[in-house]
Design a protein around this motif. Structure first.
Motif, PDB file in Angstrom:
ATOM      1  N   PHE A  23      -5.705  -0.682  -5.489  1.00 61.73           N
ATOM      2  CA  PHE A  23      -6.682  -1.434  -4.698  1.00 61.73           C
ATOM      3  C   PHE A  23      -8.080  -0.830  -4.846  1.00 61.73           C
ATOM      4  CE2 PHE A  23      -9.019  -2.418  -0.761  1.00 61.73           C
ATOM      5  CZ  PHE A  23      -9.236  -3.761  -1.069  1.00 61.73           C
ATOM      6  N   MET A  56      -0.967 -15.254  -3.801  1.00 63.00           N
ATOM      7  CA  MET A  56      -0.579 -14.354  -4.901  1.00 63.00           C
ATOM      8  C   MET A  56       0.948 -14.231  -4.933  1.00 63.00           C
ATOM      9  SD  MET A  56      -3.682 -11.667  -4.283  1.00 63.00           S
ATOM     10  CE  MET A  56      -4.142 -12.323  -2.670  1.00 63.00           C
ATOM     11  N   GLU A  88       1.172 -12.035  -1.225  1.00 68.35           N
ATOM     12  CA  GLU A  88      -0.019 -11.835  -0.384  1.00 68.35           C
ATOM     13  C   GLU A  88      -0.822 -13.122  -0.305  1.00 68.35           C
ATOM     14  OE1 GLU A  88      -3.194  -9.263  -1.842  1.00 68.35           O
ATOM     15  OE2 GLU A  88      -3.473  -8.380   0.133  1.00 68.35           O
ATOM     16  N   SER A 117      -4.892 -14.406   0.806  1.00 64.96           N
ATOM     17  CA  SER A 117      -6.229 -13.922   1.132  1.00 64.96           C
ATOM     18  C   SER A 117      -7.045 -15.129   1.585  1.00 64.96           C
ATOM     19  CB  SER A 117      -6.846 -13.242  -0.086  1.00 64.96           C
ATOM     20  OG  SER A 117      -8.035 -12.578   0.286  1.00 64.96           O
ATOM     21  N   GLY A 131     -14.204  -5.576   4.928  1.00 61.42           N
ATOM     22  CA  GLY A 131     -13.442  -5.827   3.709  1.00 61.42           C
ATOM     23  C   GLY A 131     -12.724  -7.163   3.686  1.00 61.42           C
ATOM     24  N   SER A 132     -12.884  -7.973   4.729  1.00 58.86           N
ATOM     25  CA  SER A 132     -12.176  -9.252   4.850  1.00 58.86           C
ATOM     26  C   SER A 132     -10.666  -9.051   4.945  1.00 58.86           C
ATOM     27  CB  SER A 132     -12.514 -10.202   3.682  1.00 58.86           C
ATOM     28  OG  SER A 132     -12.234 -11.536   4.059  1.00 58.86           O
ATOM     29  N   THR A 133     -10.273  -7.924   5.517  1.00 60.75           N
ATOM     30  CA  THR A 133      -8.833  -7.684   5.704  1.00 60.75           C
ATOM     31  C   THR A 133      -8.226  -8.733   6.641  1.00 60.75           C
ATOM     32  OG1 THR A 133      -9.209  -5.358   5.293  1.00 60.75           O
ATOM     33  CG2 THR A 133      -7.136  -5.907   6.340  1.00 60.75           C
ATOM     34  N   PHE A 141      -1.204  -4.636  -9.153  1.00 62.36           N
ATOM     35  CA  PHE A 141      -1.220  -4.328  -7.717  1.00 62.36           C
ATOM     36  C   PHE A 141      -0.158  -5.155  -6.974  1.00 62.36           C
ATOM     37  CE2 PHE A 141      -3.245  -5.762  -3.605  1.00 62.36           C
ATOM     38  CZ  PHE A 141      -3.155  -4.567  -2.914  1.00 62.36           C
ATOM     39  N   ASN A 179      -5.991 -11.308   5.070  1.00 62.08           N
ATOM     40  CA  ASN A 179      -4.600 -11.043   4.686  1.00 62.08           C
ATOM     41  C   ASN A 179      -3.627 -11.300   5.842  1.00 62.08           C
ATOM     42  OD1 ASN A 179      -6.062  -8.294   3.022  1.00 62.08           O
ATOM     43  ND2 ASN A 179      -5.350 -10.112   1.989  1.00 62.08           N
ATOM     44  N   ILE A 211      -9.419  -2.215  -7.919  1.00 63.31           N
ATOM     45  CA  ILE A 211      -9.808  -3.629  -7.742  1.00 63.31           C
ATOM     46  C   ILE A 211     -11.227  -3.709  -7.171  1.00 63.31           C
ATOM     47  CG2 ILE A 211      -9.362  -5.684  -6.291  1.00 63.31           C
ATOM     48  CD1 ILE A 211      -6.361  -5.143  -6.667  1.00 63.31           C
ATOM     49  N   THR A 232      -5.121  -6.701 -10.751  1.00 61.82           N
ATOM     50  CA  THR A 232      -4.581  -7.390  -9.568  1.00 61.82           C
ATOM     51  C   THR A 232      -3.100  -7.715  -9.774  1.00 61.82           C
ATOM     52  OG1 THR A 232      -6.777  -8.354  -9.276  1.00 61.82           O
ATOM     53  CG2 THR A 232      -5.011  -9.277  -7.945  1.00 61.82           C
ATOM     54  N   LEU A 239     -16.217  -8.942  -3.628  1.00 58.08           N
ATOM     55  CA  LEU A 239     -16.188  -8.763  -2.167  1.00 58.08           C
ATOM     56  C   LEU A 239     -16.788  -7.423  -1.726  1.00 58.08           C
ATOM     57  CD1 LEU A 239     -13.591 -10.687  -2.905  1.00 58.08           C
ATOM     58  CD2 LEU A 239     -12.988 -10.258  -0.528  1.00 58.08           C
ATOM     59  N   TYR A 294       0.807  -1.233   0.000  1.00 58.84           N
ATOM     60  CA  TYR A 294       0.000   0.000   0.000  1.00 58.84           C
ATOM     61  C   TYR A 294       0.835   1.276   0.000  1.00 58.84           C
ATOM     62  CZ  TYR A 294      -3.741  -3.273   0.562  1.00 58.84           C
ATOM     63  OH  TYR A 294      -4.617  -4.314   0.338  1.00 58.84           O
ATOM     64  N   TYR A 322      -9.170 -12.852  -8.105  1.00 57.60           N
ATOM     65  CA  TYR A 322      -7.769 -12.467  -7.869  1.00 57.60           C
ATOM     66  C   TYR A 322      -6.911 -12.610  -9.127  1.00 57.60           C
ATOM     67  CZ  TYR A 322      -9.254 -12.141  -3.100  1.00 57.60           C
ATOM     68  OH  TYR A 322      -9.918 -11.744  -1.962  1.00 57.60           O
ATOM     69  N   TYR A 334     -14.287  -8.847  -8.853  1.00 59.12           N
ATOM     70  CA  TYR A 334     -14.025  -8.692  -7.410  1.00 59.12           C
ATOM     71  C   TYR A 334     -15.348  -8.392  -6.695  1.00 59.12           C
ATOM     72  CZ  TYR A 334     -11.303  -7.679  -3.219  1.00 59.12           C
ATOM     73  OH  TYR A 334     -10.766  -7.712  -1.934  1.00 59.12           O
TER      74      TYR A 334
HETATM   75  C1  AVI Z   1      -7.559  -5.865   1.353  1.00 62.22           C
HETATM   76  N1  AVI Z   1      -7.837  -7.282   1.101  1.00 62.22           N
HETATM   77  C2  AVI Z   1      -9.012  -7.711   1.847  1.00 62.22           C
HETATM   78  C3  AVI Z   1      -7.885  -7.659  -0.317  1.00 62.22           C
HETATM   79  C4  AVI Z   1      -8.252  -9.162  -0.446  1.00 62.22           C
HETATM   80  O1  AVI Z   1      -9.244  -9.441  -1.119  1.00 62.22           O
HETATM   81  O2  AVI Z   1      -7.594  -9.989   0.161  1.00 62.22           O
HETATM   82  C5  AVI Z   1      -6.546  -7.392  -0.989  1.00 62.22           C
HETATM   83  C6  AVI Z   1      -6.481  -7.841  -2.414  1.00 62.22           C
HETATM   84  N2  AVI Z   1      -5.442  -8.385  -2.996  1.00 62.22           N
HETATM   85  C7  AVI Z   1      -5.694  -8.631  -4.253  1.00 62.22           C
HETATM   86  N3  AVI Z   1      -6.936  -8.269  -4.509  1.00 62.22           N
HETATM   87  C8  AVI Z   1      -7.447  -7.746  -3.368  1.00 62.22           C
END
Ligand code: AVI
Length: 395
Positions: free
Chosen positions: A119, A324, A354, A356, A233-235, A288, A238, A122, A285, A130, A111, A278, A128
């Motif tokens: 993001f 990822m 990353e 998720s 946001g389901s953080t 990112f 991560n 995204i 993505t 979510l 970030y 993703y 996406y």
């Molecule tokens: C911030 N977080 C919840 C996103 C996720 O879906 O895990 C980060 C993300 N990475 C790639 N796309 C979104």
């Protein structure tokens, strides 16, 4: 208005008055230089803004008494911890995880400014689901959520003031007539945007932005102030397997008895839906994830070559998570100019940038019981793709 005795000597003779109604921590100073003082030239009037030293009377009531002295007004309605250095270069985090086997990175390096912009993009992508799904759940159930959590303060982890937060604040005002809103974020720009938006849409709400890491921020909140902590946001997906329990242990310890937690969690579902979310068709993505190497190059004067790497992601069913990766297209000799450290990134070797995680909401409710967080309610969407869970701190 500060009492005369508290005005520092160098400001004596200067007219002081508060610049914002109900804003006790900033004062505007105005000085008129009279003609004699200005040697007969035109009188000048200038004004400037100075922070007022924090005292028992002007510190907002959101802070626990024993933490108050550590916080200072960074600017109107935004607070930071005295002496905290949020811009320190995270050299140790980057090097220790890159030298690990297999190599990986902590997700927060994603970030930088460009990463935050990507993001945002995204969140609007067709694949996406979510953000849209969670927003729809909150829009439908905000009334019920707020009715079940009779609080005076909403603390949001993250800069907040997305559409999602608006649903909660609207209901809080409708049901309680007033509220405190305290977003916690390491981005001062994010907090400023949140402050501006809250001021214009909800002038009745008392805003206190906390410029801090999550744990420093929520640990400072007064346990006697009935509070709803919001983490959307389901953080939590991560967080790795050691960050996850540490986070909930600290959050639970910071909550007062009867406080609430509202948690957004993405669910285990059809693998294609997950993998497409993703690995979007526009490549946002991928950009990112790989952008993290431009960020690391800037921070540590490294030589990661974006042209020599590609993005790869997959769902790992055993760990119930999307992984990822950056994969080297050819061998790269990675060096960091200012540090005596180098490694060979072998062709086809992956760096895990990353994860998720995807959740089973009932399992999550059971798990959080061990952190003294009792399940109150579970809200979901018609396809059962995402869950918003309400918990209450049990003493
Ligand atoms: C911030 N977080 C919840 C996103 C996720 O879906 O895990 C980060 C993300 N990475 C790639 N796309 C979104």
């Amino acid at each position: 208005m500060p009492s005369k005795s508290r005005i520092p000597a160098r400001l004596r003779g200067i007219h002081l008055y508060p610049i914002f109604a109900g804003e006790p921590n900033w004062i505007q100073c105005e000085r008129s230089i009279i003609p004699e003082e200005a040697n007969g030239s035109i009188p000048v009037r200038f004004s400037f803004i100075v922070p007022q030293a924090m005292t028992q009377e002007n510190t907002p009531t959101i802070f626990a008494a024993e933490k108050r002295a550590h916080w200072r007004a960074l600017e109107p309605e935004i607070w930071s911890i005295q002496g905290a250095d949020l811009d320190a270069v995270p050299t140790q985090s980057i090097l220790t995880t890159l030298w690990d086997q297999p190599r990986w990175l902590e997700a927060y390096h994603l970030y930088d400014q460009r990463g935050s912009e990507l993001f945002e993009q995204i969140c609007g992508l067709p694949e996406y689901y979510l953000t849209r799904t969670e927003n729809a759940i909150l829009e439908t159930h905000a009334r019920d959520i707020i009715a079940r959590a009779p609080v005076r303060c909403i603390v949001e982890l993250g800069a907040g003031y997305s559409k999602k937060t608006v649903h909660l604040l609207t209901e809080q005002l409708r049901q309680r007539g007033s509220s405190i809103f305290a977003p916690i974020d390491v981005s001062a720009a994010g907090l400023r945007a949140s402050r501006a938006a809250v001021r214009s849409a909800f002038p009745e709400i008392q805003f206190h932005g906390l410029h801090a890491r999550y744990e420093e921020g929520f640990s400072a909140i007064d346990k006697n102030l009935p509070t709803l902590f919001v983490f959307l946001g389901s953080t939590i997906g991560n967080f790795n397997h050691s960050d996850f329990p540490r986070f909930f242990r600290t959050l639970s310890a910071a909550m007062g008895p009867g406080d609430f937690l509202l948690l957004g969690a993405d669910r285990v579902k059809d693998v294609k839906v997950l993998e497409d979310a993703y690995n979007d068709s526009r490549g946002v993505t991928a950009e990112f994830i790989l952008n993290v190497f431009d960020h690391i190059n800037r921070l540590l004067h490294g030589n990661f070559a974006r042209a020599n790497m590609r993005y790869y992601s997959r769902y790992n069913p055993e760990w119930q998570r999307i992984e990822m990766y950056a994969v080297a297209r050819a061998r790269q000799d990675i060096r960091f100019a200012d540090i005596d450290a180098a490694f060979q990134w072998q062709k086809d070797e992956k760096i895990l940038v990353e994860i998720s995680r995807k959740f089973d909401p009932l399992r999550l409710q059971e798990q959080l019981r061990f952190f003294d967080l009792g399940a109150v309610e579970h809200f979901t969407d018609p396809r059962e793709w995402f869950s918003v869970l309400l918990f209450k701190k049990e003493s």
